[in-house]
Design a protein around this motif. Structure first.
Motif, PDB file in Angstrom:
ATOM      1  N   ASP A   1       0.887  -1.165   0.000  1.00 17.75           N
ATOM      2  CA  ASP A   1       0.000   0.000   0.000  1.00 17.75           C
ATOM      3  C   ASP A   1       0.914   1.201   0.000  1.00 17.75           C
ATOM      4  OD1 ASP A   1      -2.000  -1.786   0.337  1.00 17.75           O
ATOM      5  OD2 ASP A   1      -2.304  -1.373   2.479  1.00 17.75           O
ATOM      6  N   TYR A   2       0.515   2.269  -0.689  1.00 17.41           N
ATOM      7  CA  TYR A   2       1.350   3.464  -0.587  1.00 17.41           C
ATOM      8  C   TYR A   2       0.519   4.722  -0.770  1.00 17.41           C
ATOM      9  CZ  TYR A   2       1.423   3.664  -5.733  1.00 17.41           C
ATOM     10  OH  TYR A   2       1.074   3.735  -7.029  1.00 17.41           O
TER      11      TYR A   2
ATOM     12  N   PHE B   1      11.635   3.135  -5.207  1.00 20.43           N
ATOM     13  CA  PHE B   1      10.830   2.099  -4.559  1.00 20.43           C
ATOM     14  C   PHE B   1      11.568   0.771  -4.541  1.00 20.43           C
ATOM     15  CE2 PHE B   1       6.327   3.225  -3.660  1.00 20.43           C
ATOM     16  CZ  PHE B   1       6.429   4.585  -3.893  1.00 20.43           C
ATOM     17  N   SER B   2      12.068   0.391  -5.734  1.00 21.55           N
ATOM     18  CA  SER B   2      12.756  -0.886  -5.831  1.00 21.55           C
ATOM     19  C   SER B   2      13.977  -0.897  -4.929  1.00 21.55           C
ATOM     20  CB  SER B   2      13.186  -1.134  -7.281  1.00 21.55           C
ATOM     21  OG  SER B   2      12.056  -1.187  -8.092  1.00 21.55           O
ATOM     22  N   GLU B   3      14.739   0.225  -4.998  1.00 23.77           N
ATOM     23  CA  GLU B   3      15.979   0.276  -4.218  1.00 23.77           C
ATOM     24  C   GLU B   3      15.717   0.111  -2.712  1.00 23.77           C
ATOM     25  OE1 GLU B   3      17.580   4.012  -5.344  1.00 23.77           O
ATOM     26  OE2 GLU B   3      18.063   3.327  -7.385  1.00 23.77           O
ATOM     27  N   LYS B   4      14.681   0.824  -2.275  1.00 29.76           N
ATOM     28  CA  LYS B   4      14.431   0.833  -0.825  1.00 29.76           C
ATOM     29  C   LYS B   4      13.821  -0.474  -0.333  1.00 29.76           C
ATOM     30  CE  LYS B   4      15.873   4.763   0.772  1.00 29.76           C
ATOM     31  NZ  LYS B   4      15.249   6.063   0.522  1.00 29.76           N
TER      32      LYS B   4
ATOM     33  N   GLN C   1       6.123  -4.372   7.131  1.00 26.51           N
ATOM     34  CA  GLN C   1       6.875  -3.250   7.656  1.00 26.51           C
ATOM     35  C   GLN C   1       6.427  -1.953   6.972  1.00 26.51           C
ATOM     36  OE1 GLN C   1      10.881  -4.261   8.223  1.00 26.51           O
ATOM     37  NE2 GLN C   1      11.567  -2.190   8.613  1.00 26.51           N
ATOM     38  N   ASP C   2       6.473  -0.844   7.695  1.00 25.74           N
ATOM     39  CA  ASP C   2       6.183   0.472   7.111  1.00 25.74           C
ATOM     40  C   ASP C   2       7.488   1.156   6.743  1.00 25.74           C
ATOM     41  OD1 ASP C   2       3.507   0.194   7.364  1.00 25.74           O
ATOM     42  OD2 ASP C   2       3.413   1.161   9.342  1.00 25.74           O
ATOM     43  N   LEU C   3       7.481   1.842   5.608  1.00 27.58           N
ATOM     44  CA  LEU C   3       8.685   2.533   5.148  1.00 27.58           C
ATOM     45  C   LEU C   3       8.299   3.944   4.735  1.00 27.58           C
ATOM     46  CD1 LEU C   3       9.907  -0.108   2.575  1.00 27.58           C
ATOM     47  CD2 LEU C   3      11.115   0.398   4.688  1.00 27.58           C
ATOM     48  N   GLU C   4       9.313   4.814   4.692  1.00 27.16           N
ATOM     49  CA  GLU C   4       9.097   6.131   4.090  1.00 27.16           C
ATOM     50  C   GLU C   4      10.099   6.287   2.969  1.00 27.16           C
ATOM     51  OE1 GLU C   4       9.128   9.215   6.982  1.00 27.16           O
ATOM     52  OE2 GLU C   4       7.093   8.746   7.618  1.00 27.16           O
ATOM     53  N   ILE C   5       9.598   6.607   1.816  1.00 25.90           N
ATOM     54  CA  ILE C   5      10.479   6.748   0.652  1.00 25.90           C
ATOM     55  C   ILE C   5      10.306   8.152   0.082  1.00 25.90           C
ATOM     56  CG2 ILE C   5      11.019   5.891  -1.660  1.00 25.90           C
ATOM     57  CD1 ILE C   5       9.801   3.201  -0.791  1.00 25.90           C
ATOM     58  N   GLU C   6      11.420   8.839  -0.056  1.00 25.96           N
ATOM     59  CA  GLU C   6      11.337  10.189  -0.598  1.00 25.96           C
ATOM     60  C   GLU C   6      11.732  10.149  -2.075  1.00 25.96           C
ATOM     61  OE1 GLU C   6      12.434  14.156   1.679  1.00 25.96           O
ATOM     62  OE2 GLU C   6      14.058  13.470   0.390  1.00 25.96           O
TER      63      GLU C   6
ATOM     64  N   THR D   1       8.923  17.229  -4.525  1.00 28.79           N
ATOM     65  CA  THR D   1       9.512  16.204  -3.674  1.00 28.79           C
ATOM     66  C   THR D   1       8.371  15.556  -2.903  1.00 28.79           C
ATOM     67  OG1 THR D   1      11.451  17.576  -3.438  1.00 28.79           O
ATOM     68  CG2 THR D   1      11.216  15.743  -1.897  1.00 28.79           C
ATOM     69  N   ILE D   2       8.159  14.292  -3.144  1.00 29.37           N
ATOM     70  CA  ILE D   2       7.023  13.603  -2.549  1.00 29.37           C
ATOM     71  C   ILE D   2       7.545  12.569  -1.554  1.00 29.37           C
ATOM     72  CG2 ILE D   2       4.968  12.193  -2.978  1.00 29.37           C
ATOM     73  CD1 ILE D   2       4.653  14.761  -4.388  1.00 29.37           C
ATOM     74  N   LEU D   3       6.947  12.557  -0.396  1.00 27.34           N
ATOM     75  CA  LEU D   3       7.303  11.551   0.598  1.00 27.34           C
ATOM     76  C   LEU D   3       6.232  10.465   0.555  1.00 27.34           C
ATOM     77  CD1 LEU D   3       9.353  11.008   2.943  1.00 27.34           C
ATOM     78  CD2 LEU D   3       7.529  11.812   4.457  1.00 27.34           C
ATOM     79  N   TYR D   4       6.647   9.266   0.189  1.00 27.79           N
ATOM     80  CA  TYR D   4       5.688   8.167   0.130  1.00 27.79           C
ATOM     81  C   TYR D   4       5.732   7.372   1.433  1.00 27.79           C
ATOM     82  CZ  TYR D   4       4.986   8.857  -4.871  1.00 27.79           C
ATOM     83  OH  TYR D   4       4.653   9.365  -6.077  1.00 27.79           O
ATOM     84  N   LYS D   5       4.542   7.099   1.949  1.00 28.32           N
ATOM     85  CA  LYS D   5       4.474   6.174   3.082  1.00 28.32           C
ATOM     86  C   LYS D   5       4.030   4.843   2.531  1.00 28.32           C
ATOM     87  CE  LYS D   5       4.089   9.435   6.730  1.00 28.32           C
ATOM     88  NZ  LYS D   5       3.207  10.306   7.512  1.00 28.32           N
TER      89      LYS D   5
END
Lengths: 451, 95
Positions: free
Chosen positions: A169-170, A201-204, A212-217, A233-237
């Motif tokens: 989910d993002y 996304f792939s890298e992180k 798990q929850d992640l934050e990807i900028e 600049t978008i911060l994805y949760k």
């Protein structure tokens, strides 16, 4: 009429004509008499206009009419008399017609080169023995498996690998607030390193254990194609929910049934083999005809008229333009122009023109003809290749006799090539290198042969 | 009146071409107010030639009717100029 033929080269001739004064006068008289009946001049009744008046008013028109007619008549007559086979358009600079003088003009023509009889028997040819290996078939089967692969959830707890798929989910946030351009998406399946999501996304995600929850900028570049996102600049949760693995189905009869028209795996294998073999036959034929031409072009040297080369060149360029047009671009968009192509493809065009000449010669030499049945057969093959009904193709050619003639000629050329290969002394050799993808044909080269 | 205003143009018809060939007579449209002497001088000066005789005719303009509207073409003067034997005007050849 006097004609002098002067050879500039074996394919270029200058014809000098001298049409005597009497003939010119006769032609002019004829034209004026004709004009007299039709012309409408104020102050005169129809048909009663004196020659002088006509000459004064219509000399230009009459000369423009009579001059080319004289040129054409004498030109055609000369060509027939001397049996010249002209290629391309004759070049000339017609002088003014003077009623009191003989009409003298020169025409430069290019003629088809006269070829000696071509000896094509016993040309040493190498025939490569391609064989369809099991490995090739296996690789094709693998391709099928891959397309039919299903994704299965991984139950064990392990980090994400680079070959995995993940269920996520993002939602994207701009400056800490929910952003309408990146709404919340649930249960999205993405392949690592694939798909439409940014590469961050792939890298992180690699190496992360679910859940798990992640934050990807993600920083979008200023020239990003999406108007809403560019420069932002978008911060994805992101919530990584599970890992999925691609599971290849087993290669067995069950899999094959899903393909539709097959029952057993062996059938499929046979069909693949057949296809590959067809490809090889084509390829061998193509290779051998290449050899034939290399040999013949070396053996028979002759001068080429520019007009023929130019004709081939235009054909090539037209083809290229068409190809670009189909992709909705143009030559100019690709940074090319007709001139660039012309210099680039001049050699190819000349070779092609030479091939045509040699094949033409073989066709006449052996008086090859195409029978109705052969023509029908080739139509059927074409129908099969184009997935169109035979009748449609036949009708198309019936509508356009010029196309039919052209098509028949290409078929004849094919026949000539076959004949040469048949008469050649063929040496079978092992394939030199094993290639990765043997089905792929050399597109360019095959085009040359067919065209 | 200047000589080049007098001559309005050549008149080329079946009849005038015949007269030219048989009698060496040229026909012009001329200014209505010009008289024979003036025409003679004008032709001699303009075309550098010798004139033997000039005859003039007042030509009435045709009445043209289209529906109710009746119009009239302008009247004009025609001059038949006979040249001295052997004289010719190049300009006139076959106009």
């Amino acid at each position: 009429m006097q004609v002098k033929i002067e050879d500039k080269s074996s394919v270029k001739k200058v014809l000098s004509f001298e049409i005597p004064k009497e003939t010119v006068a006769k032609e002019l008289n004829k034209a004026y008499n004709e004009l007299k009946k039709k012309a409408d001049v104020k102050g005169f009744r129809k048909g009663k206009i004196p020659r002088k008046v006509l000459e004064n008013r219509f000399a230009k028109d009459v000369h423009a009419d009579v001059g080319p007619r004289l040129i054409q008549n004498s030109f055609v007559e000369t060509i027939q008399e001397h049996k010249l086979s002209i290629v391309g358009g004759p070049q000339m600079d017609p002088p003014e017609l003077n009623p009191d003088e003989a009409y003298v003009f020169e025409i430069t023509v290019e003629i088809k080169p006269e070829l000696d009889d071509i000896e094509f028997e016993g040309i040493a040819l190498e025939k490569t023995k391609y064989e369809v290996s099991d490995a090739e078939i296996e690789s094709q089967i693998y391709m099928i498996q891959k397309t039919m692969a299903k994704k299965e959830t991984v139950t064990e707890q392990r980090p994400v690998k680079e070959t995995d798929f993940v269920l996520i989910d993002y939602e994207g946030f701009l400056n800490g607030e929910a952003f309408s351009g990146t709404p919340k998406i649930e249960n999205y399946v993405m392949g690592i390193g694939q798909g439409a999501l940014p590469k961050e996304f792939s890298e992180k995600l690699v190496g992360v254990i679910p859940v798990q929850d992640l934050e990807i900028e993600v920083v979008y570049a200023d020239d990003f194609q999406d108007e809403v996102l560019k420069g932002q600049t978008i911060l994805y949760k992101v919530t990584l929910k599970e890992i999925q693995e691609e599971v290849l189905p087993e290669a067995n009869d069950e899999l094959v049934k899903d393909l539709g028209k097959f029952e057993t795996l062996d059938e499929v294998k046979a069909s693949i083999r057949e296809n590959l073999e067809k490809g090889y036959i084509q390829r061998v034929k193509h290779e051998m005809s290449e050899q034939v031409f290399v040999h013949l072009l070396e053996k028979y040297e002759f001068e080429m008229p520019d007009a023929m080369v130019e004709g081939e060149l235009n054909g090539i360029i037209a083809e290229a333009e068409q190809a670009y047009a189909q992709n909705n671009t143009s030559l100019e968009d690709a940074g090319l122009s007709r001139e660039v192509l012309k210099t680039q493809y001049r050699d190819v065009a000349e070779k092609q023109a030479r091939r045509h000449l040699i094949l033409d010669k073989v066709i006449t030499q052996e008086s090859l003809e195409l029978s109705e049945e052969e023509l029908d057969k080739s139509f059927e093959e074409m129908a099969l290749g184009m997935n169109a009904p035979v009748d449609a193709i036949k009708n198309y050619f019936k509508m356009d006799p010029k196309q039919l003639e052209y098509y028949t000629h290409t078929q004849l050329e094919k026949k000539a090539i076959d004949l040469i290969i048949e008469k050649g002394s063929v040496l079978e050799v092992e394939p030199k290198t094993v290639e990765e993808n043997p089905v792929k044909k050399d597109e360019n080269a095959s085009e040359q042969i067919e065209s | 009146m200047r000589e080049y205003d007098i001559i309005r143009g050549p008149l080329v018809t079946e009849k005038t071409t015949l007269q030219k060939e048989i009698n060496n007579q040229l026909t012009f449209k001329v200014d209505k107010t010009a008289n024979r002497v003036e025409i003679k001088e004008a032709v001699e000066k303009n075309f550098n030639t010798k004139v033997k005789q000039v005859r003039t005719i007042q030509v009435k303009g045709k009445v043209k009717q289209r529906g109710k509207i009746i119009g009239k073409k302008k009247d004009w003067k025609k001059a038949i100029v006979t040249l001295m034997p052997g004289q010719r005007i190049d300009f006139f050849e076959g106009v």
